[in-house]
Design an enzyme around this catalytic site. Structure first.
Site, PDB file in Angstrom:
ATOM      1  N   PRO A  13      78.616  90.594  -1.186  1.00 29.63           N
ATOM      2  CA  PRO A  13      79.244  90.048   0.020  1.00 29.63           C
ATOM      3  C   PRO A  13      80.630  90.618   0.271  1.00 29.63           C
ATOM      4  CG  PRO A  13      79.047  88.349  -1.694  1.00 29.63           C
ATOM      5  CD  PRO A  13      78.433  89.589  -2.247  1.00 29.63           C
ATOM      6  N   GLU A  14      80.814  91.206   1.437  1.00 29.20           N
ATOM      7  CA  GLU A  14      82.124  91.693   1.872  1.00 29.20           C
ATOM      8  C   GLU A  14      82.647  90.696   2.919  1.00 29.20           C
ATOM      9  OE1 GLU A  14      83.770  94.690   1.172  1.00 29.20           O
ATOM     10  OE2 GLU A  14      82.265  96.035   0.344  1.00 29.20           O
ATOM     11  N   HIS A 102      69.662  80.401 -11.545  1.00 30.17           N
ATOM     12  CA  HIS A 102      70.937  80.883 -10.985  1.00 30.17           C
ATOM     13  C   HIS A 102      71.536  79.956  -9.934  1.00 30.17           C
ATOM     14  CE1 HIS A 102      69.899  84.458 -13.149  1.00 30.17           C
ATOM     15  NE2 HIS A 102      68.963  84.823 -12.298  1.00 30.17           N
ATOM     16  N   ARG A 121      74.982  86.877 -11.068  1.00 30.06           N
ATOM     17  CA  ARG A 121      75.918  87.598 -11.955  1.00 30.06           C
ATOM     18  C   ARG A 121      77.118  86.767 -12.380  1.00 30.06           C
ATOM     19  NH1 ARG A 121      75.917  93.910 -11.136  1.00 30.06           N
ATOM     20  NH2 ARG A 121      73.663  94.130 -11.312  1.00 30.06           N
ATOM     21  N   ARG A 163     104.641 106.015   1.870  1.00 31.75           N
ATOM     22  CA  ARG A 163     103.555 105.761   0.919  1.00 31.75           C
ATOM     23  C   ARG A 163     102.729 107.036   0.726  1.00 31.75           C
ATOM     24  NH1 ARG A 163     102.153 100.422  -0.047  1.00 31.75           N
ATOM     25  NH2 ARG A 163     100.904 101.423  -1.669  1.00 31.75           N
TER      26      ARG A 163
END
Ligand SMILES: [Zn+2]
Length: 282
Positions: A13-14, A102, A121, A163
């Site tokens: 998931p982003e 899970h 996980r 930067r």
């Protein structure tokens, strides 16, 4: 449609997936009161606090918001902070739905439903903070939200001056802007025509403006695409329901660029793979 980022068969998931999750869950939580908590496996990335039931049993859910990839469930006395990690998903189910493997955590609600975390996980997190959540160590140093007004061309231009870090790593730095993960960084740089190795400090104001625009557009597009999968948040079985998007460069090394047909290149930057077109990105 092609698969999104998959590790060991799991879609990570982003920010767009987290925002889609928030939009899917919020209507079921609004106005509901917590009547119980089931912790089947407390060992996530950090342990689920064992006093959590005493903290939130009997309290109404005030709101569900998002900061970066954290979901923030607000109560009168504090905030439940949830993170989906590498493989986590949240679902709304009828409260008599038997747990499967899970399924580590349930929040039972007085509307006959429950919110269930599945996380094979166990890199996800469920934490509690009394009082002001913005001072939480995981949130305190985060940069602006990519879709909010304080992430803009002037801000980006000013903060990138001096930067030397490559622009790909710069836009993935959570202190610069949150929620631009590896896929969306590659995709946004392609759309902006900017090579991932360019030093952030060397970008002109015009290129900073373009990059901010495409980062916002790329994430918005992904969130909108997720709208069609919202029904999956009330489905007991199957995959997390994260949408799978077709990528322009991400994961396409050696395949023809969708604009110019030159092969897409792959490059390691800070342990992460970048994908780009030498011809279209300068
Ligand atoms: Zn190209």
């Amino acid at each position: 449609m092609l698969p999104a980022v998959i590790y060991g068969g799991v879609v990570v998931p982003e920010l767009p997936e987290v925002e889609t999750t928030r939009q899917g869950l919020a209507p079921h939580l609004a106005g509901a009161t917590v009547i119980g908590i089931v912790i089947r496996q407390p060992r996530l990335r950090w342990p689920i606090p064992d006093n959590l039931p005493e903290r939130i049993n009997g309290l109404p859910v005030l709101s569900l918001t998002r900061r970066a990839k954290y979901l923030l469930m607000e109560f009168d006395t504090g905030t439940l902070l949830l993170h989906l990690g590498m493989s986590g998903s949240l679902r709304i189910l009828q409260n008599d739905t038997p747990p499967e493997k899970h399924d580590h955590f349930d929040l039972l609600l007085d509307n006959g439903k429950l919110m269930r975390l599945r996380d094979p996980r166990r890199f996800g997190a469920i934490l509690w903070q009394e009082g002001n959540i913005t001072t939480h160590p995981l949130l305190a140093k985060l940069g602006p939200e990519p879709l909010e007004a304080n992430f803009n061309a002037d801000y980006f231009y000013q903060s990138s001056r001096g930067r030397n870090v490559p622009v790909k790593q710069f836009i993935m730095d959570n202190q610069v802007v949150v929620g631009v993960g590896n896929i969306y960084a590659s995709e946004a740089l392609f759309s902006a025509g900017i090579a991932p190795q360019i030093k952030a400090g060397n970008l002109s104001l015009a290129r900073c403006t373009k990059l901010v625009e495409v980062i916002r557009a790329t994430l918005r597009e992904a969130i909108n695409a997720g709208g069609s999968t919202l029904r999956d948040f009330v489905n007991a079985s199957g995959n997390p329901g994260y949408f799978q998007q077709e990528h322009r460069v991400y994961g396409r090394a050696g395949e023809p660029c969708r604009l110019c047909s030159h092969p897409v290149k792959q490059l390691k930057q800070g342990q992460r793979s970048s994908f780009y077109c030498e011809h279209c990105q300068k």
